[in-house]
Design a protein around this motif. Structure first.
Motif, short mmCIF file in Angstrom:
data_model
loop_
_atom_site.label_atom_id
_atom_site.label_comp_id
_atom_site.label_asym_id
_atom_site.label_seq_id
_atom_site.Cartn_x
_atom_site.Cartn_y
_atom_site.Cartn_z
N VAL A 1 0.88 -1.27 -0.01
CA VAL A 1 -0.08 0.14 0.09
C VAL A 1 1.00 1.20 -0.12
CG1 VAL A 1 -0.12 0.14 2.61
CG2 VAL A 1 -1.73 1.36 1.15
N VAL A 2 0.42 2.23 -0.98
CA VAL A 2 1.32 3.51 -1.03
C VAL A 2 0.97 4.47 0.04
CG1 VAL A 2 1.94 5.40 -2.63
CG2 VAL A 2 1.62 3.12 -3.43
N ILE A 3 2.15 5.02 0.67
CA ILE A 3 1.78 6.03 1.79
C ILE A 3 2.59 7.11 1.38
CG2 ILE A 3 2.41 6.78 4.07
CD1 ILE A 3 1.38 4.17 5.08
N TYR A 4 2.39 8.51 1.57
CA TYR A 4 3.19 9.60 1.18
C TYR A 4 3.13 10.26 2.53
CZ TYR A 4 4.35 14.13 -0.95
OH TYR A 4 5.36 15.48 -1.42
N PRO A 5 4.39 10.62 2.90
CA PRO A 5 4.41 11.29 4.22
C PRO A 5 4.11 12.70 4.28
CG PRO A 5 6.80 11.11 3.35
CD PRO A 5 5.63 10.56 2.26
N LYS A 6 3.52 13.00 5.38
CA LYS A 6 3.07 14.25 5.77
C LYS A 6 4.26 15.19 6.10
CE LYS A 6 -1.57 12.74 7.67
NZ LYS A 6 -2.33 12.83 8.67
N SER A 7 5.40 14.79 6.47
CA SER A 7 6.68 15.62 6.72
C SER A 7 7.79 14.65 5.99
CB SER A 7 6.74 15.69 8.23
OG SER A 7 5.56 16.34 8.81
N ASN A 8 8.71 15.53 6.02
CA ASN A 8 10.16 14.91 5.46
C ASN A 8 9.70 14.33 3.90
OD1 ASN A 8 13.01 14.27 5.54
ND2 ASN A 8 12.34 12.30 6.54
N MET A 9 8.97 15.00 3.11
CA MET A 9 8.56 14.27 1.75
C MET A 9 9.62 14.02 1.07
SD MET A 9 6.06 16.47 3.17
CE MET A 9 5.68 18.05 2.37
N LYS B 1 1.18 -2.88 10.53
CA LYS B 1 0.50 -3.68 11.59
C LYS B 1 0.39 -5.08 11.27
CE LYS B 1 -1.81 0.45 13.49
NZ LYS B 1 -3.03 1.16 13.79
N PRO B 2 0.18 -5.93 12.41
CA PRO B 2 -0.02 -7.43 12.10
C PRO B 2 -0.98 -7.64 11.17
CG PRO B 2 0.67 -7.15 14.57
CD PRO B 2 0.39 -5.86 13.76
N GLY B 3 -0.97 -8.23 10.08
CA GLY B 3 -1.92 -8.62 9.14
C GLY B 3 -2.14 -7.43 7.94
N GLY B 4 -1.31 -6.31 8.15
CA GLY B 4 -1.36 -5.19 7.15
C GLY B 4 -0.53 -5.39 6.00
N LEU B 5 -0.59 -4.80 4.87
CA LEU B 5 0.19 -4.84 3.66
C LEU B 5 1.35 -4.14 3.96
CD1 LEU B 5 -2.57 -4.39 0.93
CD2 LEU B 5 -1.23 -6.34 1.40
N PRO B 6 2.59 -4.49 3.41
CA PRO B 6 3.76 -3.77 3.27
C PRO B 6 3.32 -2.35 2.97
CG PRO B 6 4.22 -5.91 2.43
CD PRO B 6 2.67 -5.68 2.48
N ASP C 1 -8.27 7.90 -0.99
CA ASP C 1 -8.18 6.69 -1.63
C ASP C 1 -6.89 5.66 -0.94
OD1 ASP C 1 -10.68 7.10 -3.17
OD2 ASP C 1 -9.18 8.26 -4.53
N MET C 2 -7.39 4.63 -0.92
CA MET C 2 -6.25 3.62 -0.66
C MET C 2 -5.70 3.11 -1.64
SD MET C 2 -6.45 -0.07 1.55
CE MET C 2 -5.18 -0.97 2.12
N VAL C 3 -4.38 3.26 -2.03
CA VAL C 3 -3.57 3.07 -3.11
C VAL C 3 -2.82 1.70 -3.08
CG1 VAL C 3 -1.97 4.06 -4.96
CG2 VAL C 3 -3.53 5.22 -3.95
N ASN C 4 -3.42 0.67 -3.85
CA ASN C 4 -2.52 -0.63 -3.57
C ASN C 4 -1.77 -0.83 -5.07
OD1 ASN C 4 -3.53 -1.34 -1.02
ND2 ASN C 4 -5.60 -2.47 -2.21
N VAL C 5 -0.55 -1.21 -4.63
CA VAL C 5 0.34 -1.40 -5.89
C VAL C 5 1.06 -2.73 -6.05
CG1 VAL C 5 2.50 -0.56 -6.75
CG2 VAL C 5 0.74 1.26 -6.34
N LEU C 6 1.08 -3.40 -6.96
CA LEU C 6 1.70 -4.67 -7.18
C LEU C 6 3.22 -4.23 -7.92
CD1 LEU C 6 1.85 -7.72 -6.75
CD2 LEU C 6 0.92 -7.62 -9.20
#
Length: 629
Positions: free
Chosen positions: A65-73, A89-94, A171-176
């Protein structure tokens, strides 16, 4: 460092000279696929450029799953300073951390993202341009580069902006990330090249290169000896522009009158060895490989390079031709043949071996020019990533056609067993330790197993059960089974290839439970007036009142034992008398028929000699009656 500016200028001059007049040469950016699976508005396949550091998962995929940091972009600082963590978290996507290009090295961004728990790094370009390869810096103070293991990729500015916009919208952005086709695998053998250099005083990159040779040597030799790979070493050289051929710099860095050059090892013309010493040693190593290959033992090259680095290092002033000859002799190779291949470095003529190496540097087909040292080329595609044993072996193994990978590709040296953690998310029979998880080079698969000749069937994820003939041998075919009072009943039958069915006398689903049927209570048996019913586990017993009564199960009736006995003897006497009368009657008939036959015969005989009264003789005439006279 004294004279330190000269090597920089000289190196740049050599590079420019090597590229001059080579209009067909070009640098090819190696790419892999990035597939967005959600949100729907971004769904599709995009190109990204593989970074030249970290460990791309050649031959495999990674979902996150893609995350864009709110700081230190731009990720130029550690995320600990911003109290940010990207560990799932346990069970969460990388987490695939999206960061902006600029202000610091690409490797700095990768290291900071990895330290914060990200599984991969996506760097968004800051300008509209074709994709480039993110390389490692040459400067010192970047020791963390060797510890970067997460893969990285550069994406275009437009795609990066689209990702950020989707994330801003909630949106939740899932990437392969998909590296399976990054290296072609046309056949059952992998051809790979190692572009290297004999220089051992170039700092971190030289140390990394020698560590790789030391660690990869055994694996490379096994692959080569068994015919799985065809390995070829190569060496980059440059040429000196004709206007500088007679300069001191060109004379100290080049051989064959400026045709083949290398930068000064220490980047200082006043100390240590010169570039021409490196070119000569490069030439020796190429010729040694050629001679070893002619004798059917090309893998000896790995032994020579490894031993030469240990026995003849520059820092100990042993980087000499004599030291090289000692290593060659210890390996049993023909020194004279190698020397003839090397030729005369002082001759004002082309060296055919080095000329071939310079020609090989130029890109061909889908492969670009080789300009980075060290560089691996697998199946004519340049490898991008960390020069480390497991990472390189993964890249080599991904070059095999699927299902033709050698056993070494399935070793723990290049992969982690995904079945060890939570059984890979596949079905498992904990009681018998049967699992549907299979760990392969390209990742785990969930496939119902074959155990002791019995095939399990199911989806492999949530359900597998034994099927076909013999299924009852494995966990009783997944059916109910119970034993009581030395009796065992099962809902699995060898005559039925699928399903579970409670045996006669039981009812239930056949899988979890089969309950005893009370035949007495349900009036299924023992319905005669004299009958007494006693239910048993899985069956019943019927009896009749009194010791003189006998139960006949087939007719569900009771009879007395005495009447049964009398009836039996009477029946026997009747049969006996009947047989006797039949015998007497048969004898009387026989006697009558015999007497009749005898009488008939006697009459026939007597008739021939003495006619009877009731018979006329043929010749006898009646007397004539005379008239009265």
């Amino acid at each position: 460092m004294a004279g330190g500016w000269l090597p920089v200028w000289w190196t740049l001059l050599l590079v420019l000279a090597s590229m001059a007049g080579e209009a067909v040469g070009r640098f090819v950016v190696e790419k892999n696929s990035l597939r967005v699976t959600s949100p729907p508005g971004l769904r599709g396949v995009y190109e990204c450029a593989i970074g030249n550091f970290g460990m791309p998962q050649y031959g495999g995929t990674m979902h996150g799953v893609v995350i864009y940091p709110k700081s230190n972009m731009k990720a130029c600082k550690g995320f600990d300073d911003f109290d940010l963590s990207f560990k799932p978290k346990p069970g969460g996507l990388p987490v695939f951390l999206l960061v902006d290009r600029g202000d610091c090295y690409f490797t700095t961004k990768g290291w900071n993202a990895q330290s914060a728990g990200a599984a991969a790094v996506l760097v968004a370009d800051d300008k509209l341009e074709p994709l480039i390869t993110m390389d490692s810096p040459e400067s010192s103070g970047t020791d963390y580069i060797e510890n970067i293991t997460v893969p990285s990729a550069l994406v275009t500015k437009k795609f990066g902006d689209d990702l950020k916009k989707a994330l801003e919208n909630g949106d939740m952005v899932n990437v392969l990330l998909d590296w399976r086709e990054s290296l072609p695998h046309p056949d059952e053998r992998v051809e790979y090249e190692f572009w290297t250099n004999s220089n051992d005083e170039c700092g971190a990159k030289c140390d990394m290169q020698m560590n790789f040779v030391r660690n990869f040597r055994g694996t490379a030799q096994v692959l080569e000896k068994r015919g799985y790979t065809q390995f070829t070493p190569h060496y980059i050289t440059w040429y000196c522009p004709e206007a500088f051929v007679l300069s001191q710099q060109c004379k100290s860095q080049c051989i064959n009158h400026g045709r083949y050059c290398a930068p000064d090892p220490e980047q200082d013309f006043d100390i240590g060895y010169d570039g021409k010493d490196v070119v000569v040693q490069n030439l020796i190593q190429i010729c040694l490989f050629r001679v070893a290959n002619e004798t059917g033992k090309p893998w000896v090259w790995w032994d020579y390079v490894h031993d030469f680095a240990i026995r003849c290092p520059m820092r100990e002033k042993k980087y000499t031709r004599d030291c090289a000859n000692g290593v060659i002799k210890s390996l049993g190779l023909d020194i004279e043949k190698i020397n003839r291949c090397v030729g005369d470095p002082a001759a004002d003529e082309e060296n055919p071996v080095l000329k071939a190496e310079q020609d090989a540097q130029i890109g061909r087909g889908t492969r670009g020019d080789v300009t980075i040292l060290p560089t691996l080329v697998v199946n004519d595609k340049q490898y991008r990533g960390k020069l480390e044993k497991s990472a390189v072996l993964r890249a080599v193994c991904s070059g095999f056609e699927e299902t033709t990978e050698p056993d070494v590709c399935l070793s723990e040296a290049i992969q982690t067993n995904q079945c060890l953690e939570n059984n890979g998310g596949c079905w498992m029979d904990n009681a018998n330790n049967f699992t549907a998880c299979k760990d392969t080079f390209r990742g785990r698969v969930c496939e119902c197993p074959l155990v002791h000749g019995v095939k399990f069937a199911g989806d492999g994820y949530t359900h597998c059960e034994a099927s076909g003939v013999g299924r009852c041998q494995i966990n009783n075919g997944g059916c109910w089974k119970e034993a009581r009072n030395e009796k065992t009943f099962s809902a699995c039958s060898h005559e039925v290839s699928e399903g579970c069915k409670c045996p006669p006398g039981f009812k239930g689903d056949g899988i979890k439970i089969c309950e005893d049927i009370d035949e007495c209570k349900e009036k299924l048996s023992c319905q005669c007036k004299e009958c007494t019913c006693d239910n048993t586990w899985g069956s019943y017993e019927c009896s009749c009142g009194g010791s003189n009564m006998l139960y006949i199960r087939e007719h569900d009736t009771c009879i007395t034992k005495s009447s049964t006995s009398s009836l039996g003897w009477t029946f026997l006497w009747i049969i006996f008398l009947g047989l006797a009368l039949a015998g007497v009657g048969a004898y009387a008939v026989y006697k009558y028929r015999l007497r009749s036959y005898m009488d008939s015969e006697i009459r026939t005989i007597m008739a021939q000699y003495m006619p009877l009264d009731n018979q006329e003789t043929p010749n006898q005439h009646r007397p004539v009656e005379h008239a009265d006279i």
